[in-house]
Design a protein around this motif. Structure first.
Motif, PDB file in Angstrom:
ATOM      1  N   LEU A 211       1.012  -1.319  -0.058  1.00 44.65           N
ATOM      2  CA  LEU A 211      -0.044   0.060  -0.170  1.00 44.65           C
ATOM      3  C   LEU A 211       0.837   1.233  -0.040  1.00 44.65           C
ATOM      4  N   THR A 212       0.475   2.439  -0.405  1.00 46.00           N
ATOM      5  CA  THR A 212       1.149   3.567  -0.736  1.00 46.00           C
ATOM      6  C   THR A 212       0.226   4.654  -0.149  1.00 46.00           C
ATOM      7  N   PHE A 230       5.801   1.920  12.708  1.00 45.25           N
ATOM      8  CA  PHE A 230       5.210   0.996  11.984  1.00 45.25           C
ATOM      9  C   PHE A 230       5.229  -0.541  12.925  1.00 45.25           C
ATOM     10  N   PHE A 231       4.194  -0.876  13.324  1.00 43.73           N
ATOM     11  CA  PHE A 231       3.970  -2.047  14.043  1.00 43.73           C
ATOM     12  C   PHE A 231       3.183  -3.080  13.130  1.00 43.73           C
ATOM     13  N   PRO A 232       3.358  -4.408  13.674  1.00 47.06           N
ATOM     14  CA  PRO A 232       2.589  -5.655  12.792  1.00 47.06           C
ATOM     15  C   PRO A 232       1.118  -5.080  12.441  1.00 47.06           C
ATOM     16  N   SER A 233       0.412  -4.590  13.110  1.00 45.44           N
ATOM     17  CA  SER A 233      -0.993  -4.060  12.757  1.00 45.44           C
ATOM     18  C   SER A 233      -1.412  -2.788  13.277  1.00 45.44           C
ATOM     19  N   GLN A 234      -0.455  -1.813  13.390  1.00 48.14           N
ATOM     20  CA  GLN A 234      -0.690  -0.585  13.583  1.00 48.14           C
ATOM     21  C   GLN A 234       0.354   0.417  12.862  1.00 48.14           C
ATOM     22  N   ILE A 235      -0.114   1.759  12.578  1.00 46.42           N
ATOM     23  CA  ILE A 235       1.030   2.779  12.232  1.00 46.42           C
ATOM     24  C   ILE A 235       0.760   3.834  13.406  1.00 46.42           C
ATOM     25  N   SER A 236       1.733   4.780  13.308  1.00 51.66           N
ATOM     26  CA  SER A 236       1.443   6.117  14.016  1.00 51.66           C
ATOM     27  C   SER A 236       2.041   7.293  13.271  1.00 51.66           C
ATOM     28  N   VAL A 237       1.753   8.238  12.821  1.00 53.88           N
ATOM     29  CA  VAL A 237       2.485   9.156  12.304  1.00 53.88           C
ATOM     30  C   VAL A 237       2.180  10.544  13.204  1.00 53.88           C
ATOM     31  N   GLN A 238       3.185  11.242  13.840  1.00 55.54           N
ATOM     32  CA  GLN A 238       3.103  12.408  14.503  1.00 55.54           C
ATOM     33  C   GLN A 238       4.387  13.386  14.357  1.00 55.54           C
ATOM     34  N   ILE A 239       4.197  14.625  14.820  1.00 55.67           N
ATOM     35  CA  ILE A 239       5.230  15.467  14.920  1.00 55.67           C
ATOM     36  C   ILE A 239       5.752  15.511  16.204  1.00 55.67           C
ATOM     37  N   GLY A 248      -3.554   4.355  14.571  1.00 57.48           N
ATOM     38  CA  GLY A 248      -4.860   3.075  14.770  1.00 57.48           C
ATOM     39  C   GLY A 248      -4.337   2.140  14.221  1.00 57.48           C
ATOM     40  N   GLN A 249      -5.432   1.144  14.521  1.00 59.86           N
ATOM     41  CA  GLN A 249      -5.325  -0.337  13.943  1.00 59.86           C
ATOM     42  C   GLN A 249      -5.313  -0.397  12.382  1.00 59.86           C
ATOM     43  N   LEU A 250      -4.582  -1.042  11.764  1.00 64.08           N
ATOM     44  CA  LEU A 250      -4.668  -1.341  10.366  1.00 64.08           C
ATOM     45  C   LEU A 250      -5.664  -2.314   9.954  1.00 64.08           C
ATOM     46  N   ASN A 251      -6.176  -2.350   8.752  1.00 65.50           N
ATOM     47  CA  ASN A 251      -7.045  -3.285   8.368  1.00 65.50           C
ATOM     48  C   ASN A 251      -6.636  -4.711   8.370  1.00 65.50           C
ATOM     49  N   ALA A 252      -5.395  -5.039   8.294  1.00 61.97           N
ATOM     50  CA  ALA A 252      -4.692  -6.319   8.261  1.00 61.97           C
ATOM     51  C   ALA A 252      -3.191  -6.126   8.695  1.00 61.97           C
ATOM     52  N   ALA A 253      -2.559  -7.238   8.781  1.00 57.69           N
ATOM     53  CA  ALA A 253      -1.186  -7.087   9.525  1.00 57.69           C
ATOM     54  C   ALA A 253      -0.194  -6.734   8.167  1.00 57.69           C
ATOM     55  N   ILE A 254       0.795  -5.969   8.452  1.00 53.09           N
ATOM     56  CA  ILE A 254       1.803  -5.534   7.553  1.00 53.09           C
ATOM     57  C   ILE A 254       3.168  -6.096   8.039  1.00 53.09           C
ATOM     58  N   GLU A 270       5.364  10.125   2.281  1.00 55.58           N
ATOM     59  CA  GLU A 270       4.814   8.879   1.712  1.00 55.58           C
ATOM     60  C   GLU A 270       5.084   7.716   2.456  1.00 55.58           C
ATOM     61  N   LEU A 271       4.238   6.918   2.651  1.00 52.81           N
ATOM     62  CA  LEU A 271       4.288   5.606   3.435  1.00 52.81           C
ATOM     63  C   LEU A 271       4.254   4.529   2.675  1.00 52.81           C
ATOM     64  N   THR A 272       5.245   3.542   2.609  1.00 60.58           N
ATOM     65  CA  THR A 272       4.914   2.153   1.716  1.00 60.58           C
ATOM     66  C   THR A 272       4.745   1.287   2.768  1.00 60.58           C
ATOM     67  N   LEU A 273       3.789   0.464   2.735  1.00 59.75           N
ATOM     68  CA  LEU A 273       3.332  -0.611   3.834  1.00 59.75           C
ATOM     69  C   LEU A 273       3.295  -1.808   2.969  1.00 59.75           C
ATOM     70  N   VAL A 274       4.153  -2.936   3.432  1.00 60.45           N
ATOM     71  CA  VAL A 274       3.991  -4.127   2.565  1.00 60.45           C
ATOM     72  C   VAL A 274       3.156  -5.110   3.636  1.00 60.45           C
ATOM     73  N   LYS A 275       2.442  -5.750   2.607  1.00 57.77           N
ATOM     74  CA  LYS A 275       1.115  -6.538   3.231  1.00 57.77           C
ATOM     75  C   LYS A 275       2.013  -7.942   3.488  1.00 57.77           C
ATOM     76  N   MET A 276       1.266  -8.528   4.655  1.00 58.36           N
ATOM     77  CA  MET A 276       1.802  -9.845   5.147  1.00 58.36           C
ATOM     78  C   MET A 276       1.280 -10.853   4.384  1.00 58.36           C
ATOM     79  N   ASP A 277      -0.165 -10.498   4.099  1.00 54.90           N
ATOM     80  CA  ASP A 277      -0.983 -11.513   3.085  1.00 54.90           C
ATOM     81  C   ASP A 277      -1.074 -11.001   1.996  1.00 54.90           C
ATOM     82  N   GLU A 278      -0.337 -11.314   0.996  1.00 54.47           N
ATOM     83  CA  GLU A 278      -0.421 -10.800  -0.354  1.00 54.47           C
ATOM     84  C   GLU A 278      -1.505 -11.388  -0.975  1.00 54.47           C
ATOM     85  N   GLY A 279      -2.145 -10.486  -1.917  1.00 55.56           N
ATOM     86  CA  GLY A 279      -3.162 -10.881  -2.710  1.00 55.56           C
ATOM     87  C   GLY A 279      -4.663 -10.350  -2.041  1.00 55.56           C
TER      88      GLY A 279
END
Length: 481
Positions: A211-212, A230-239, A248-254, A270-279
């Motif tokens: 995901l981009t 970046f966490f397995p199922s969460q992200i955080s962006v702050q200053i 918050g909690q992502l829709n699925a694991a990364i 720009e964030l690039t999140l790599v899916k754990m469950d491809e497809g």
């Protein structure tokens, strides 16, 4: 029945019914009212029953072991008037703080005077927890009451076995309503809805692999001031020193170890999140966050268009002079229609009264619910393409909260063709599914079983290894309900 008895009867293995035995009698002097409902009953455990008399009174009865002592009278340990008439949707029995408790979920349809443009009504779910307050006297009292409102009747609503949470499948979302003298903490959904009409905080797109996400930042933000985690199922962006911009909690694991971020300019990252469950394709980025905008990936759009171009036509009916036969709008079956709005699955925490999980079920309509194990929450069945898939909730398993446990091939398509269907169900062991019509017929669809003899398909000449049997049971008109 004017006497309003509750009868207990036993069914033996040969389907013979035993003699009905009265175990409890609801009061017959209930005040008549236009809003009175039918009585309803639910069993929170093998030894308890929760009953609504249809006029607004709730009963908790100790039934004993119902399967072995059918002649034993049920003992009433709690009864209380709870306002307008309701039906009992679900109930569970559990022990908390060394005290026995029963949680009951009640459904009402109430007038909504603030809804001037809609139906003028809303569905109310009342989550009542009743606990023993005097062990010696076996006295039960209401411990807490929580209320949710929604603009549609829930398809599915069930309390978790330990009474810690609530799951709801509904066409319109439900929200907790503050009780008198209290206020729910930080209603994030209302805050997010207020932001919907503003420019999106972030835009995101996805492929089958990653995901981009482009997040907007305050003008002049320096790279060194950014704190991105970046966490397995969460992200955080702050200053630094400020509240999170996106968290918050992502829709699925990364795969958080190889996910990256790049400063685009002084106003976006720009964030690039790599899916754990491809497809898998995500319906949303951060669960419940409505401040972003999804942008379809151009390559993905082209691939979808290429796969669909032979199945669709720009004209619904191009006319007889065209060689290619197309489908007209009149030929579209009910099961081919896709609803514009979609159903959602919410999981609410009993302690915070907030949604911890929100799943957009998309174009997977709800079909039915069924109890396959008394220790677990009821399962729910959704249509996926032409099939029907049964899902088992596991509230204690964060990584596998909803498990796919059974599939009924083509049931999703078949049930849509039954115009007179009343309800659907399946066997606890998933050996068959049943569609019950309004009047007299029950259609039974059994799972495929291996063939004991050699059988070949007459048209294709291939050997058939499994056969699925279908049966139709017809009831006498006078006996059908």
């Amino acid at each position: 029945h004017d006497a309003r008895p509750i009868l207990n009867l036993q069914v033996t293995l040969d389907t013979a019914l035993g003699r009905p035995n009265e175990v409890f009698r609801l009061p017959s002097d209930v005040t008549a009212c236009d809003t009175r409902l039918c009585a309803s009953i639910h069993f929170p455990s093998s030894t308890w029953a929760a009953i609504s008399d249809g006029s607004g009174r709730l009963y908790l009865l100790k039934t004993g072991s119902r399967g072995t002592s059918s002649k034993e009278k049920w003992e009433m340990l709690f009864n209380q008037e709870l306002g307008d008439p309701f039906i009992v949707l679900h109930s569970v029995s559990f022990t908390a703080s060394d005290s026995h408790s029963i949680a009951v979920l009640l459904l009402r349809i109430e007038t909504d005077e603030s809804d001037l443009q809609g139906s003028g009504f809303h569905a109310s779910l009342e989550w009542v927890t009743i606990a023993v307050t005097n062990t010696d006297e076996q006295k039960y009292e209401i411990l807490k009451t929580r209320v949710l409102h929604g603009k549609s009747v829930p398809h599915y609503a069930a309390i978790e076995p330990g009474g810690d949470g609530l799951m709801i499948v509904s066409y319109k979302p439900f929200k907790f309503i503050p009780s008198e003298g209290s206020q729910l903490e930080g209603n994030e959904e209302d805050k997010m809805e207020a932001e919907e009409n503003k420019d999106p905080l972030y835009t995101w797109q996805q492929t089958v692999e990653d995901l981009t996400v482009i997040v907007q930042l305050p003008e002049g933000t320096a790279k060194g001031d950014l704190q991105i985690q970046f966490f397995p199922s969460q992200i955080s962006v702050q200053i630094k020193g400020q509240a999170p911009i996106l968290s918050g909690q992502l829709n699925a694991a990364i795969n958080h170890e190889i996910s990256t971020w790049t400063m685009k300019d002084q106003s976006s990252v720009e964030l690039t999140l790599v899916k754990m469950d491809e497809g898998s394709m995500w319906p949303e980025l951060v669960i419940g966050d409505k401040r972003g905008e999804y942008v379809m990936d151009p390559d993905l759009s082209a691939a979808v268009a290429e796969r669909l171009k032979n199945l669709t036509s720009e004209d619904l009916d191009p006319g007889p002079e065209k060689e290619k036969l197309t489908c007209s709008a009149d030929q579209i079956e009910e099961c081919d229609v896709v609803l514009e709005d979609s159903t959602t699955l919410h999981r609410f925490s009993g302690s915070t009264l907030k949604a911890t999980h929100v799943v957009n079920l998309g174009i997977n309509p709800y079909l039915f619910s069924v109890v396959t194990s008394p220790e677990d929450m009821p399962c729910f069945c959704l249509r996926h393409d032409v099939d029907a898939l049964v899902w088992q909730p596991h509230p204690t398993q964060e990584d596998n909260m909803w498990e796919h446990i059974a599939t009924f091939n083509a049931l999703g398509y078949v049930q849509a063709s039954k115009e007179d269907k009343k309800f659907l169900t399946c066997a606890p062991n998933h050996s068959y599914a049943a569609i019950c019509e309004c009047l007299r017929r029950v259609f039974i669809y059994r799972q495929p079983t291996p063939m004991s003899t050699v059988l070949y398909n007459r048209k294709e000449g291939r050997q058939v290894a499994h056969v699925a049997k279908q049966q139709v049971a017809s009831l006498e008109i006078g006996r059908a309900h």
